[in-house]
Scaffold this motif. Structure first.
Motif, mmCIF file in Angstrom:
data_model
loop_
_atom_site.group_PDB
_atom_site.id
_atom_site.type_symbol
_atom_site.label_atom_id
_atom_site.label_comp_id
_atom_site.label_asym_id
_atom_site.label_seq_id
_atom_site.Cartn_x
_atom_site.Cartn_y
_atom_site.Cartn_z
ATOM 1 N N ALA A 366 0.864 -1.188 0.000
ATOM 2 C CA ALA A 366 0.000 0.000 0.000
ATOM 3 C C ALA A 366 0.896 1.233 0.000
ATOM 4 N N HIS A 367 1.194 1.752 -1.166
ATOM 5 C CA HIS A 367 2.088 2.909 -1.278
ATOM 6 C C HIS A 367 1.383 4.171 -0.771
ATOM 7 N N PRO A 368 2.115 5.175 -0.304
ATOM 8 C CA PRO A 368 3.577 5.160 -0.165
ATOM 9 C C PRO A 368 4.010 4.561 1.176
ATOM 10 N N ILE A 369 5.174 3.924 1.180
ATOM 11 C CA ILE A 369 5.759 3.360 2.388
ATOM 12 C C ILE A 369 6.953 4.227 2.782
ATOM 13 N N PRO A 370 6.908 4.895 3.946
ATOM 14 C CA PRO A 370 8.034 5.763 4.329
ATOM 15 C C PRO A 370 9.252 4.935 4.740
ATOM 16 N N LYS A 371 10.398 5.582 4.710
ATOM 17 C CA LYS A 371 11.619 4.921 5.167
ATOM 18 C C LYS A 371 11.640 4.889 6.689
ATOM 19 N N ILE A 372 12.415 3.939 7.210
ATOM 20 C CA ILE A 372 12.489 3.770 8.660
ATOM 21 C C ILE A 372 13.944 3.762 9.101
ATOM 22 N N GLU A 373 14.130 3.967 10.406
ATOM 23 C CA GLU A 373 15.454 3.853 11.012
ATOM 24 C C GLU A 373 15.621 2.413 11.488
#
Length: 485
Positions: A366-373
């Protein structure tokens, strides 16, 4: 673990330090509400009694004024003119009775008087609204006797069934007043001799009904107010109970987690110590076997036994590595990364095995997928382990579905990324689900049972959560939740 869960259930039902004061507050609150309601009913009843008492007193005073006025009018307009004209009073004669009736009704016109009786000193009815009583002798109570002695008196007469009388709303309520009929002396405040007795009956049932309606309205209003307060109280009490229950559940979860961490820490320390002790001689065995294999190969001798030694030594070394990975605290090297890229890398790594065994992989994002730490290598290791478990659950082929979604709950400070890994294998036995996170527990013929433990340690080190359960349509579902920055 089972023991701790049983203890946790006991703790849930046992009163806690927070629960005891709250129960005390609930008790005093409900008790206060009941006392307030009871006091309101009592005060309402007392007020109604006072109102009725005042109403009776005013009705008696009202009757006295009517009788004084009636006495004056009867003496001036009937007795004196009749004596002067006829010499004596004979109310049985129609002309005299009509004149008396005219004087009485004119005097009491528009006043709430139900009955008027005039008696002589021998208790014979001389005049009455009820003509059937005229000329008859009546037996009276102390009210008549007091009037003969020049004292007025009143009494309350109520009629109704037992319930109506007990509850204070009789069917009818009347004030009966007896007063002397006296001869008036001109220019004197003193009354003359008693000529007879006047009895008037006032029906005050409507006044009593209005008082009863006021009492009922007061009680109903109090009931409504108390009911609203009770509903509000129940709401706050339930909210408090939910808060306390949530705190108890959270405390139980933290205690179980602490116990599990202490247990795993003890196992980890023991495992690390044993693994280090085993790894040293195991390294010597492995290197010696490889050296022997080279010498035998130069002499053209069979190396089958040596190959087995080398292979099993490497397998044992892998097991020890798993022990150390499980026991060693995981310190992820966090950096900004793309979870979708990590998943693609893991799938690419396993693509050949999946193709060879007829495993179909469906990926839904399910876009958008944010970046993670996160630590990409550690997450890759965790996903690799989970996908291998799904692969091994379907030896005859099947389908694996990966669902990645970005979720933002309104009441949560941060959003999260949720990953679902679904397979259509046979699923996990219910008894095994409860033990799935126990160290060294496995449903496979081979393996240490530490794979899922390592995966959980990795997810926990990323401040995430992982759960495993059987899907509604069969198979097993793994849910991973990772926080976003």
């Amino acid at each position: 673990m089972t023991r701790s869960m049983a203890e946790g259930r006991k703790m849930k039902h046992a009163p806690t330090k927070e629960d005891k004061p709250f129960r005390l507050v609930k008790f005093f609150t409900f008790s206060s509400l009941i006392v307030m309601f009871t006091a309101t009913i009592i005060i309402s009843a007392v007020n109604a009694h006072w109102v009725k008492r005042i109403l009776q007193q005013k009705s008696e005073a009202y009757a006295q004024l009517l009788l004084e006025n009636l006495n004056h009018q009867v003496f001036l307009q009937f007795i004196i003119p009749t004596v002067l004209k006829y010499g004596k009073i004979k109310l049985r004669e129609k002309e005299q009775f009509d004149r008396m009736d005219q004087v009485v009704k004119a005097t009491l016109h528009s006043f709430n008087v139900e009955m008027v009786n005039i008696y002589d000193v021998k208790q014979t009815v001389l005049y009455s609204f009820n003509e059937d009583l005229i000329g008859k002798k009546q037996t009276h109570n102390s009210g008549y006797a007091s009037a003969v002695q020049s004292r007025s008196s009143s009494r309350l007469e109520q009629q109704g069934n037992t319930l109506e009388l007990i509850l204070g709303f009789p069917h009818s309520t009347k004030i009966i007043t007896f007063a002397p009929l006296t001869a008036e002396k001109p220019l004197s405040a003193m009354s003359g001799p008693v000529l007879g007795v006047v009895e008037i009956v006032q029906d005050i049932s409507d006044d009593y009904r209005q008082t009863f309606r006021l009492q009922i309205m007061t009680i109903v209003t109090c009931c409504i107010v108390m009911g609203i307060l009770f509903i509000i109280l129940i709401f706050f009490v339930r909210q408090g109970e939910h808060i306390i229950e949530a705190r108890a559940q959270e405390r139980l979860r933290l205690e179980e987690k602490l116990q599990r961490s202490e247990h795993l820490s003890a196992i980890g320390e023991m495992t690390a110590g044993v693994s280090h002790e085993i790894r040293n001689p195991l390294g010597i065995i492995t290197s010696s076997a490889e050296l022997m294999k080279k010498k035998m190969a130069k002499q053209n001798q069979s190396t089958t036994i040596v190959d087995i030694i080398v292979e099993e030594s490497k397998r044992l070394n892998t097991i020890i590595s798993d022990f150390l990975d499980f026991a060693r605290p995981i310190q992820p090297i966090l950096k900004r990364c793309d979870i979708e890229a990590i998943i693609d890398k893991t799938l690419h790594h396993l693509s050949q095995q999946f193709n060879d065994h007829g495993i179909i992989v469906n990926k839904e994002i399910a876009h958008p997928i944010p970046k993670i730490e996160a630590d990409p290598e550690k997450l890759h290791q965790a996903l690799l382990n989970l996908l291998l478990n799904a692969f091994q659950a379907m030896p005859n082929g099947g389908a694996i579905t990966l669902i990645i979604a970005h979720i933002k709950e309104p009441d949560m400070p941060r959003s999260s990324i949720t990953i679902y890994i679904n397979d259509n294998g046979p699923g996990i036995d219910d008894a095994a689900v409860k033990k799935i996170w126990n160290p060294f527990f496995t449903t496979k013929d081979r393996g240490t049972g530490l794979g899922l433990g390592i995966v959980k340690n990795i997810i926990d080190s990323h401040q995430g959560e992982i759960d495993i359960f059987n899907g509604d349509q069969g198979g097993t579902t793994v849910k991973i939740t990772l926080p976003t920055p």
